[in-house]
Design an enzyme around this catalytic site. Structure first.
Site, PDB file in Angstrom:
ATOM      1  N   GLU A 214      57.862  11.897 -19.716  1.00 37.22           N
ATOM      2  CA  GLU A 214      56.430  11.756 -19.998  1.00 37.22           C
ATOM      3  C   GLU A 214      55.531  12.326 -18.912  1.00 37.22           C
ATOM      4  O   GLU A 214      54.324  12.449 -19.113  1.00 37.22           O
ATOM      5  CB  GLU A 214      56.088  10.269 -20.223  1.00 37.22           C
TER       6      GLU A 214
ATOM      7  N   HIS B  33      61.888  11.147 -16.120  1.00 36.17           N
ATOM      8  CA  HIS B  33      60.669  10.763 -16.837  1.00 36.17           C
ATOM      9  C   HIS B  33      60.151  11.932 -17.678  1.00 36.17           C
ATOM     10  O   HIS B  33      59.408  12.772 -17.166  1.00 36.17           O
ATOM     11  CB  HIS B  33      59.603  10.304 -15.840  1.00 36.17           C
TER      12      HIS B  33
ATOM     13  N   LYS C  81      42.460   7.776 -21.228  1.00 35.01           N
ATOM     14  CA  LYS C  81      41.403   8.461 -20.484  1.00 35.01           C
ATOM     15  C   LYS C  81      41.054   9.851 -21.025  1.00 35.01           C
ATOM     16  O   LYS C  81      39.887  10.176 -21.222  1.00 35.01           O
ATOM     17  CB  LYS C  81      41.860   8.583 -19.024  1.00 35.01           C
TER      18      LYS C  81
ATOM     19  N   CYS D 126      64.470   5.695 -17.610  1.00 34.06           N
ATOM     20  CA  CYS D 126      64.599   5.219 -16.231  1.00 34.06           C
ATOM     21  C   CYS D 126      65.131   3.775 -16.220  1.00 34.06           C
ATOM     22  O   CYS D 126      66.268   3.527 -16.576  1.00 34.06           O
ATOM     23  CB  CYS D 126      63.282   5.387 -15.485  1.00 34.06           C
ATOM     24  N   TYR D 127      64.291   2.793 -15.864  1.00 33.70           N
ATOM     25  CA  TYR D 127      64.758   1.408 -15.897  1.00 33.70           C
ATOM     26  C   TYR D 127      65.251   1.057 -17.307  1.00 33.70           C
ATOM     27  O   TYR D 127      66.217   0.312 -17.476  1.00 33.70           O
ATOM     28  CB  TYR D 127      63.615   0.469 -15.495  1.00 33.70           C
TER      29      TYR D 127
ATOM     30  N   ASP E 183      34.353   6.066 -18.514  1.00 30.98           N
ATOM     31  CA  ASP E 183      34.595   5.122 -19.613  1.00 30.98           C
ATOM     32  C   ASP E 183      33.333   4.346 -20.006  1.00 30.98           C
ATOM     33  O   ASP E 183      32.951   4.307 -21.177  1.00 30.98           O
ATOM     34  CB  ASP E 183      35.690   4.107 -19.243  1.00 30.98           C
TER      35      ASP E 183
ATOM     36  N   GLY F 135      60.333   1.059 -14.976  1.00 31.18           N
ATOM     37  CA  GLY F 135      59.725  -0.075 -14.292  1.00 31.18           C
ATOM     38  C   GLY F 135      60.235  -0.168 -12.872  1.00 31.18           C
ATOM     39  O   GLY F 135      61.260   0.436 -12.547  1.00 31.18           O
TER      40      GLY F 135
END
Ligand code: XMP
Length: 603
Positions: free
Chosen positions: A196, A194, A392, A106-107, A252, A79
Site C-alpha cells: 500500500e 507493504h 485526505k 506484515c503483522y 479538512d 501493526g
C-alpha cells in the site's frame, strides 16, 4: 457509478471512540474489510482499495467472523506489535475457514502464519526501508504479472520462519525467506512487505490482483464528482437548523466549512478560528482570507498556560485543555447551545477510527469533543461531519471541485498544537556525549520504533547520509532519530543542551526560521516536491547562541510513512544563510530519519 457510504449524522450515544464504533453510519456491506491490527497502515490499505473503485472500510481486528461474512475479501493489516506480545491484536481464526479470501500484510501475515500453525521468528534487528523482492512466476491470480525482481518497502522486526501446512512460499528477499506466501485453493495470502505504500514499486497491482482476481469485487465507488451528493446530505442532516465550525485553517475543516456554506447559505453557517499564538508567521491573515470566519484571539491564554513547561506530553495536554476553555467561551457567548445550532466538524475517515499508531491527529479533536457543550451536541446527534468517509487526498479533490484555491488545498499539513511541538524544551542543561557513531544529543524526540510512541535522544553524525542513518536506527535501539550538521558556529561536541521552555523569544526565533525556509521553498518550487517540511528549534547551542534549527523535509503520501529527502545543495546553502541571519542560532542541522522509526514531528 453509485456513491456509497457517505453518511454524516452521528447517532445518539456513540460520541466516544470505542472500538464498537468502527462501522457506524458507513456502508453496512463493504466488499473489502481491512481488519485493523493496530497499524499505521490500515487506513492507507483501505484507501488504496477505494482508489481501485471498490468501497473498503476498516474494522477492529477482533470483529467476529460472522459480522464480516458479507465482505468478499478481508485484509489483515500491519501493526507495531509482535505476535508474541501479551495482548497483541488478533483476529477471529474462523475467518480463515469461512471461504472468504484473506490477505495478511506484515503483522497480518505473521498473525495468519501463527494462527494456522506456521512459525514466526522474533527478529534480532529490524528491517525498515527498501528491499528487493524475488517473486515466483506462477499462475496464481494473486501474483499475476508480478513475477521477477521488484523494489518493495519493508517495516518489520519479526518474520515468518515456516509457513503453515498447505501454504507455499511465493516470494523472498535477501533477508526475509518468506516475503510472500499463498494457499491458492483456500484463497489465503500473506505478504511481509507493504503493497500500500508508494515506495513499493507497482504496489497497487498486488492489491488490484487481490481485490479483482482473487475476491471478484466489482467497482462500486467513484472517488470524484461527489460535491452535489455531499451537499444534499448536509441539507438532509441539518434540516432547518444552523451550523457552526471551529476552523483550523487546514484543508479538512476549510473544505467542510465551504461545503456547508454552499449547501445551506452563508447566513446559516458560522466559522470561528482560534488564534493560539502558536501559529506560523502570517497564518491568521491567511485564515481571514478564507472568508466568512471570525478570529478568536486566545494568544495570552495559551502562552500563559505553557509558560515554564518543558515536558512534551504535558505541552500537548495543556494545549488541548486551553482549546476546550476557549471553545466553551465561544459557545457560551454565541449561544450556540440553542436548539437550532449544530456543530460542524472537518473529521475525515482516519480520525473516526481508534488506533494507537495513528490517532495523534485526533488528540486535539478528542479534547474538543470533551467540551461539555460539544459532548452534549454529539450525544444528541447535533453534529455534521460531511467528510467523515473520505481520506485526505479525496478531500483535496472535493476542494478542487468546490473551486477552492490551490494555495489552500495544497498546503502542507500543519499540526493542531502548532509551533509548540516544533519548539523543543529542556528542563535543565546537559552535555553532548561523543560515541563511536557520532554525538548523542540529550534531547527527547518522539519516534515510532516498533512500539507506538517513544521518546529517545538524537544522534548527530557527520554526513548527510540517509542510508547510514537508517543503518544506525536499525542497529541502535537507544536512538530513534539521526541528524547531521549542515553548518554550525562551533563543532557539535562544543555545544550543550540548555535549560529552556516555550518563551516568546524562542517562538519568535522559530517563527522567523520557519518563515525563511518556507519563503525559499516556495520561491524555488521545492515546497511542491516535498510532502511536508517542518522546521524545528532545539535547545542545542552555546552561551551566545542557545538554539539550533533542524530542517525536516519529508516525502510521503499521507504522513503514515515518510522518507527523509536530502535537498539540492544550493538551496540548502541559501536556507542556512537566511537562518544564520536570525539571532541566537548556533547551528543548522538536517534530519535524516525515515518514518518509521522517527515520526515527522519531533514531539
Ligand atoms: P507524525 O509526527 O506522527 O505526524 O509522523 C504525522 C502527521 O500528523 C501531523 N501531526 C498532527 N496533526 N495534531 C494534528 O492536527 C497533532 O497533534 C499532530 N501531531 C502530528 C504531522 O504534522 C504529520 O503531518
Amino acid at each position: 457509478m453509485p456513491l456509497v457510504g457517505a453518511l454524516i449524522a452521528l447517532p445518539t450515544g456513540c460520541g466516544d471512540r470505542t472500538r464498537s464504533c468502527y462501522h457506524r453510519y458507513l456502508n453496512p456491506n463493504p466488499q473489502i474489510i481491512v481488519l485493523d491490527a493496530g497499524g499505521q497502515y490500515c487506513h492507507l490499505e483501505a484507501r488504496k482499495v477505494r482508489d481501485l473503485g471498490v468501497y473498503a472500510e476498516v474494522r477492529a481486528s477482533e470483529t467476529p467472523a460472522a459480522e464480516l461474512a458479507g465482505a468478499k475479501g478481508l485484509i489483515v493489516s500491519g501493526g507495531p506489535s509482535s505476535v508474541y506480545d501479551a495482548g497483541s491484536p488478533t483476529v477471529d481464526p474462523a475467518i480463515f475457514s469461512s471461504g472468504q479470501a484473506v490477505l495478511g500484510i506484515c503483522y497480518g501475515l505473521q498473525l495468519m502464519a501463527q494462527l494456522l500453525g506456521g512459525e514466526v521468528l522474533r527478529g534480532e534487528k529490524g528491517e525498515y526501508g527498501m528491499a528487493t523482492l524475488e517473486l515466483d512466476d506462477t499462475s496464481d491470480p494473486m501474483f499475476a504479472g508480478l513475477g521477477g525482481s521488484r523494489q518493495i518497502w519493508m517495516s518489520h522486526r519479526d518474520l515468518v520462519g515456516r509457513p503453515p501446512a498447505g501454504f507455499s512460499v511465493a516470494g523472498r528477499t535477501a533477508t526475509c525467506a518468506v516475503a510472500a506466501m499463498a494457499a491458492r485453493e483456500r484463497r489465503l495470502y500473506g505478504v511481509q512487505f507493504h503493497p500500500e505504500v508508494v515506495h513499493t514499486a507497482g504496489g497497487q497491482e498486488y492489491l488490484a490482483n487481490f481485490v479483482f482476481r482473487v475476491c471478484g469485487c466489482v467497482a462500486d465507488w467513484d472517488p470524484s464528482h461527489r460535491v452535489p451528493t455531499i451537499e444534499q446530505e448536509i441539507r438532509d442532516a441539518v434540516g432547518h437548523r444552523k451550523v457552526f465550525f471551529f476552523v483550523s485553517g487546514g484543508v479538512d475543516s476549510s473544505v467542510a466549512f465551504r461545503l456547508s456554506t454552499r449547501a445551506l447559505g452563508a447566513e446559516r453557517v458560522r466559522g470561528v478560528y482560534v488564534d493560539t499564538g502558536l501559529m506560523r508567521e502570517g497564518e491568521t491573515d491567511f485564515v481571514r482570507g478564507i472568508g466568512g470566519l471570525a478570529v478568536e484571539d486566545a494568544r495570552e491564554q495559551f502562552l500563559g498556560a505553557l509558560a515554564g513547561v518543558t515536558d512534551p506530553e504535558q505541552k500537548r495536554h495543556i494545549i488541548g485543555e486551553a482549546f476546550v476553555r476557549v471553545q466553551e467561551r465561544v459557545i457560551e457567548r454565541e449561544r450556540l447551545m440553542d436548539v437550532d445550532w449544530m456543530l460542524g466538524q472537518g473529521t475525515i475517515y482516519p480520525d473516526t477510527i481508534e488506533s494507537g499508531g495513528t490517532a495523534k491527529a485526533a488528540l486535539i479533536k478528542t479534547h474538543h469533543n470533551r467540551v461539555a457543550g460539544i459532548q452534549k451536541l454529539i450525544e444528541s446527534g447535533r453534529i455534521v461531519e460531511p467528510l467523515r468517509s473520505f481520506y485526505k487526498d479525496e478531500v483535496r479533490q472535493v476542494g478542487r471541485e468546490l473551486g477552492l484555491p490551490a494555495e489552500l488545498l495544497d498546503r502542507h499539513p500543519f499540526p493542531g498544537p502548532g509551533l509548540a511541538i516544533r519548539c523543543l524544551c529542556a528542563p535543565g542543561g546537559a552535555e553532548v556525549k561523543t560515541v563511536a557513531e557520532g554525538s548523542v544529543i540529550p534531547i527527547r524526540s518522539v519516534g515510532v520504533q516498533g512500539d507506538s510512541r517513544s521518546y529517545a535522544p538524537v544522534l548527530a553524525i557527520d554526513a548527510l547520509d540517509t542510508a547510514r542513518a537508517t543503518e544506525l536506527t536499525n542497529r541502535l535501539r537507544t536512538v530513534n532519530r539521526v541528524i547531521a550538521p549542515v553548518e554550525t558556529r562551533v563543532p557539535v561536541d562544543r555545544m550543550a543542551v540548555r535549560a529552556s521552555s516555550l518563551t516568546a523569544e524562542r517562538l519568535a526565533r522559530l517563527r522567523r526560521a520557519d518563515a525563511a525556509v518556507r519563503r525559499l521553498s516556495h520561491e524555488s518550487g521545492y515546497d511542491r516536491e516535498v510532502w511536508q517540511f517542518p522546521v524545528i528549534l532545539i535547545p542545542l547551542g552555546t552561551a551566545d547562541a542557545p538554539d539550533s534549527v533542524v530542517l525536516r523535509p519529508v516525502d510521503s503520501v499521507d504522513g503514515m510513512t515518510a522518507q527523509s529527502v536530502v535537498m539540492d545543495a544550493g538551496l540548502l546553502r541559501k536556507m542556512c544563510a537566511a537562518i544564520f541571519e536570525i539571532e541566537g542560532v548556533a547551528g543548522v542541522f538536517y534530519d535524516l530519519t525515515h518514518k518509521p522509526p522517527g515520526t515527522i514531528e519531533w514531539e
